[in-house]
Design an enzyme around this catalytic site. Sequence first.
Site, PDB file in Angstrom:
ATOM      1  N   GLU A 131       0.852  -1.190   0.000  1.00  0.00           N
ATOM      2  CA  GLU A 131       0.000   0.000   0.000  1.00  0.00           C
ATOM      3  C   GLU A 131       0.890   1.244   0.000  1.00  0.00           C
ATOM      4  O   GLU A 131       1.847   1.294   0.765  1.00  0.00           O
ATOM      5  CB  GLU A 131      -0.917   0.027   1.233  1.00  0.00           C
ATOM      6  CG  GLU A 131      -1.901   1.172   1.154  1.00  0.00           C
ATOM      7  CD  GLU A 131      -2.903   1.190   2.321  1.00  0.00           C
ATOM      8  OE1 GLU A 131      -2.859   0.295   3.189  1.00  0.00           O
ATOM      9  OE2 GLU A 131      -3.706   2.113   2.334  1.00  0.00           O
ATOM     10  N   ALA A 271       2.053  -0.299  10.805  1.00  0.00           N
ATOM     11  CA  ALA A 271       1.696  -1.679  10.486  1.00  0.00           C
ATOM     12  C   ALA A 271       0.866  -1.696   9.209  1.00  0.00           C
ATOM     13  O   ALA A 271       0.467  -0.638   8.718  1.00  0.00           O
ATOM     14  CB  ALA A 271       0.880  -2.282  11.622  1.00  0.00           C
ATOM     15  N   GLU A 273      -2.265  -3.956   7.025  1.00  0.00           N
ATOM     16  CA  GLU A 273      -3.370  -4.900   7.177  1.00  0.00           C
ATOM     17  C   GLU A 273      -3.482  -5.947   6.073  1.00  0.00           C
ATOM     18  O   GLU A 273      -4.585  -6.444   5.813  1.00  0.00           O
ATOM     19  CB  GLU A 273      -4.677  -4.111   7.264  1.00  0.00           C
ATOM     20  CG  GLU A 273      -5.153  -3.433   5.953  1.00  0.00           C
ATOM     21  CD  GLU A 273      -4.732  -1.981   5.788  1.00  0.00           C
ATOM     22  OE1 GLU A 273      -3.752  -1.569   6.410  1.00  0.00           O
ATOM     23  OE2 GLU A 273      -5.394  -1.262   5.026  1.00  0.00           O
ATOM     24  N   ASN A 274      -2.381  -6.333   5.413  1.00  0.00           N
ATOM     25  CA  ASN A 274      -2.455  -7.347   4.350  1.00  0.00           C
ATOM     26  C   ASN A 274      -3.365  -8.504   4.748  1.00  0.00           C
ATOM     27  O   ASN A 274      -3.303  -8.991   5.867  1.00  0.00           O
ATOM     28  CB  ASN A 274      -1.070  -7.918   4.087  1.00  0.00           C
ATOM     29  CG  ASN A 274      -0.013  -6.844   4.048  1.00  0.00           C
ATOM     30  OD1 ASN A 274      -0.071  -5.963   3.219  1.00  0.00           O
ATOM     31  ND2 ASN A 274       0.932  -6.897   4.983  1.00  0.00           N
ATOM     32  N   HIS A 306      -6.571  -2.076  15.214  1.00  0.00           N
ATOM     33  CA  HIS A 306      -6.799  -1.307  13.978  1.00  0.00           C
ATOM     34  C   HIS A 306      -6.574  -2.189  12.739  1.00  0.00           C
ATOM     35  O   HIS A 306      -7.425  -2.271  11.851  1.00  0.00           O
ATOM     36  CB  HIS A 306      -5.859  -0.097  13.965  1.00  0.00           C
ATOM     37  CG  HIS A 306      -5.943   0.754  12.738  1.00  0.00           C
ATOM     38  ND1 HIS A 306      -6.670   1.922  12.689  1.00  0.00           N
ATOM     39  CD2 HIS A 306      -5.416   0.599  11.502  1.00  0.00           C
ATOM     40  CE1 HIS A 306      -6.568   2.445  11.491  1.00  0.00           C
ATOM     41  NE2 HIS A 306      -5.811   1.662  10.739  1.00  0.00           N
ATOM     42  N   GLU A 307      -5.428  -2.850  12.714  1.00  0.00           N
ATOM     43  CA  GLU A 307      -5.126  -3.668  11.524  1.00  0.00           C
ATOM     44  C   GLU A 307      -6.109  -4.825  11.424  1.00  0.00           C
ATOM     45  O   GLU A 307      -6.559  -5.183  10.339  1.00  0.00           O
ATOM     46  CB  GLU A 307      -3.680  -4.185  11.563  1.00  0.00           C
ATOM     47  CG  GLU A 307      -2.611  -3.118  11.736  1.00  0.00           C
ATOM     48  CD  GLU A 307      -2.720  -1.944  10.782  1.00  0.00           C
ATOM     49  OE1 GLU A 307      -3.228  -2.120   9.666  1.00  0.00           O
ATOM     50  OE2 GLU A 307      -2.310  -0.831  11.163  1.00  0.00           O
ATOM     51  N   HIS A 310      -9.403  -3.730   9.978  1.00  0.00           N
ATOM     52  CA  HIS A 310      -9.363  -3.505   8.529  1.00  0.00           C
ATOM     53  C   HIS A 310      -9.851  -4.732   7.749  1.00  0.00           C
ATOM     54  O   HIS A 310     -10.224  -4.605   6.587  1.00  0.00           O
ATOM     55  CB  HIS A 310      -7.936  -3.196   8.074  1.00  0.00           C
ATOM     56  CG  HIS A 310      -7.587  -1.738   8.041  1.00  0.00           C
ATOM     57  ND1 HIS A 310      -8.414  -0.775   7.513  1.00  0.00           N
ATOM     58  CD2 HIS A 310      -6.458  -1.076   8.442  1.00  0.00           C
ATOM     59  CE1 HIS A 310      -7.824   0.416   7.599  1.00  0.00           C
ATOM     60  NE2 HIS A 310      -6.646   0.260   8.163  1.00  0.00           N
ATOM     61  N   GLU A 329      -9.662   4.279   6.351  1.00  0.00           N
ATOM     62  CA  GLU A 329      -8.821   4.707   7.477  1.00  0.00           C
ATOM     63  C   GLU A 329      -9.605   5.470   8.551  1.00  0.00           C
ATOM     64  O   GLU A 329      -9.447   5.209   9.736  1.00  0.00           O
ATOM     65  CB  GLU A 329      -7.616   5.523   6.984  1.00  0.00           C
ATOM     66  CG  GLU A 329      -6.645   4.730   6.102  1.00  0.00           C
ATOM     67  CD  GLU A 329      -6.112   3.463   6.756  1.00  0.00           C
ATOM     68  OE1 GLU A 329      -6.296   3.286   7.983  1.00  0.00           O
ATOM     69  OE2 GLU A 329      -5.520   2.627   6.040  1.00  0.00           O
TER      70      GLU A 329
HETATM   71  N1  B3K Z   1      -2.986   0.974   5.683  1.00  0.00           N
HETATM   72  C1  B3K Z   1      -1.691   1.093   6.258  1.00  0.00           C
HETATM   73  C2  B3K Z   1      -0.967   2.339   5.853  1.00  0.00           C
HETATM   74  C3  B3K Z   1      -0.241   2.218   4.595  1.00  0.00           C
HETATM   75  C4  B3K Z   1       0.613   3.439   4.357  1.00  0.00           C
HETATM   76  C5  B3K Z   1       1.210   3.416   3.025  1.00  0.00           C
HETATM   77  N2  B3K Z   1       2.106   4.508   2.793  1.00  0.00           N
HETATM   78  C6  B3K Z   1      -1.712   1.006   7.735  1.00  0.00           C
HETATM   79  C7  B3K Z   1      -2.989   1.362   8.374  1.00  0.00           C
HETATM   80  O1  B3K Z   1      -3.484   2.460   8.297  1.00  0.00           O
HETATM   81  O2  B3K Z   1      -3.592   0.515   8.949  1.00  0.00           O
HETATM   82 ZN    ZN Z   2      -5.438   1.786   8.779  1.00  0.00          ZN
END
Ligand code: B3K
Ligand code: ZN
Length: 882
Positions: A131, A271, A273-274, A306-307, A310, A329
């Site tokens: 991301e 972190a 969230e893959n 949080h992750e 997601h 977000e």
């Molecule tokens: N979604 C990621 C952030 C990615 C940032 C890329 N430059 C972490 C988060 O907000 O959970």
């Molecule tokens: Zn996030």
Amino acid sequence: MKEAQARTVYLKDYRAPDYLIDHTDLHFDLEPQATLVKSRLKVRRNPEAINAGEKTLPPLWLDGVDLELLSIAIDGKLLPAQRYHEGEGGLTLDVETPEFELEVHTRIAPEANTSLEGLYLSNGMYCTQCEAEGFRKITYYPDRPDVMSVFTTTIVAPSKYPVLLANGNKVDSGTTEDGRLRVTWEDPFAKPSYLFALVAGDLQYVEDSFTTASGREVKLQLFTEPKNIRKCDHAMISLKHAMRWDEEVYGREYDLDVFMIVAVDHFNMGAMENKGLNIFNSACVLASPETATDGAFQRIESIVAHEYFHNWSGNRVTCRDWFQLSLKEGFTVFRDAEFSADMNSRAVKRIEDVSLLRTAQFSEDAGPMAHPVRPDSYMEISNFYTLTIYEKGAEVVRMIHTLLGPEAFRRGSDLYFERHDGSAVTCEDFICAMEDANNADLRQFRRWYEQAGTPVLTVTDQYDEASATYRLTIAQRTPATPGQTEKPPLHIPVSIGLIGADGRDLPLDDSGKTSTVLNLTEAEQTFTFSNIPHAPLPSLLRGFSAPVKLHYGYSEDQLLFLMQHDSDAFNRWDASRRLAIKALESLQAQYRDGSEMTEPAALIKGLSAVLENAALDPALVAMMLALPSAQELAEECEVVDAGAIIAARKFARNSLANALSAPLLARYQQLDQRKPYRPVADDIAERSLKNTCLGYLCATLDPSSLDLARLQLQRDENMTDVAAALGALVEYAPREEAEKYLGAFYDQWQQDTQVVENWFLLQSGSASFGTLERVRELMQHPAFEITNPNKVRSVISGFASRNFTQFHREDGSGYRFLAEQVSVLDKLNPQIAARLVIPLTHWKKYCDHESARMRAALQGIMDAGELSRDLYEVVSKSLACA
Ligand code: B3K
Ligand code: ZN
């Protein structure tokens, strides 16, 4: 990057993708300098993008950056060079059939990748960060979130990497003929490329399991380098709490058989969230009582949650394009904030979040990079992972929650997840679900997504004794921001209460309710309350019901009264903050006039009462005692005079410390109970007040106070107490002695990466210790690594963002130092360089001599040569604000 090459992407130009990828089959042969990536894609013309009467198929665009193209084949046949064109940022392919299989072979060099985007190495471990647009550094692909595909990933690696991970469930593993390891993962949930992840390393793991509400067993695994295996427990517990909470509060269950977290030392943010394979900055996941402070424990709990959250708000339902970033977000920050509030103290969590918003988001909203929660353009999307997208975005979701109420909000989120599961959608889709589920009208509310800038509310009131009527008049105005001058009124929920002379809330209507939410929709509006027996004191914007600045002419006595009586804990704290700001502003004025600074008597009186109120949550007392930071004060100023802020804070701190030394000592002694460490809210609250008292006591420079810190350091009971004692000694003990403690601390902890990072920060962020000279020395320290963002943050950002005193030295040396480091970092890691430069970009707000030097430093960066797109955007937008 120079002006001519800067491209701006606009939301208004959004078009659906020409082709969809139903299936993505990836094969990695891992080698540090030459990793072979083979991708097989099932490509199909997107029916939604077909124009009426279309005769020829459009070309297929594939994003690709820093890739060595080896071959391209369509349906098994190698493509001749004339059928594709390599260009800036990717390649175009001529297409002959509406459906085909595309096979692309590329080579990449993870070892040379210092941008930490795409596939890279961290301490010998392979990991990825995709991301927002990092997947294009792995292979050619339509790297945009509205292309969702089912991924299969095979990893082949030498046996020194026994752990090979990717998204989804493991479906096959074995050994190749030449003795290398091979593992295949399959993720059944279609996802955009930004959620792809791969990890390979010699890792250990802790394992646990979670039974979902519907009775499915999920395996939970947390992978780290072997030395950190004892620091995983807290993250695992937090994960299980988060999984249960999401079931209970949002009805959301986890969907794969396994959920994995991997800790890595080199990571650009907190972190990621893959899907099924979260990757974490090790500082945001690893903790033990001896090595991590209470703050770290709480941060880990909230980031893990949080992750995890997601998985629904971001992965199952994702963003159509990056302008919609706050869709995932803002919503997910709101979800994690509520989770943390439920796990700990709600008021404390709210105060922390609002402090961050006021300090950093408000200044972003007033600066050169100001943008709406849904921006309409960007040059580099990485620059838009901002406090506005995250924190203001969360406030916008919170306001919907406030306006609709909790049950209606849940109906809206249920509809949102149900309607859009498996698709890539927009902020508009989110609002529509909230409206449709509740027959609500959020038309005017939508402006929160479109308008940048922090609204300012001005409140006046009037009491009419004869009719027992009280009137509140609220005016709203949002200042102009770059590119946006017209700001029509917003729909703002203003939660209020009226406090009677006895300190109790007055009933606001016949039902007896004592708090209400006013719907402010006009530029100016009057709200009338009847049967109010005497002139009340208004408690405004309870719980900080909207992300605005609010002005009401509170007197010092009224603020003291609110500090004592407001039934809303947030507003009690807020009254103390208003009082402190008033005091600090008059001290700044005295400093500027050259007059003698006078003791902040009202503040001392208020804080003395708070300190002696045994019924108050100690965490709240600690937060009331803490003076607003220099950054927060800067945010309040029309024109910032850094010298005046520093002098005013120092004077106020010393006055408070001396005037309150007896109750501070009493509280310190009462709370200094030696009990086993537990990172739970009550204990954290006690430690925070105890250590706030210790800091003040040491500021008196009284030898017996310093002895308290020395003893606390020596006892070495937990990192929270140790770090507080060391911090106080570094600030207030004789230099030589402080050096001795710092040296001993390093010797004790040099093997522990997270502790060493905090050791750096303790010095770089210290007003007395963190001189430029010291910071340069730290950069020469063997533990410093310019390619590790955590080290850069703890040394360079610690100095530029936390050390107001040294960074703003009158000779401008701090500014020049930062500019120099930004230019160096831009060549290694543009994302980090673009973040690091931010303190300089607010030059316009500073008084003449500071402003000119900051701007000159910024201009120096621009003149130094080719800039990355990331840095170019931030620097050019700031310089343009002349
Ligand atoms: N979604 C990621 C952030 C990615 C940032 C890329 N430059 C972490 C988060 O907000 O959970
Ligand atoms: Zn996030």
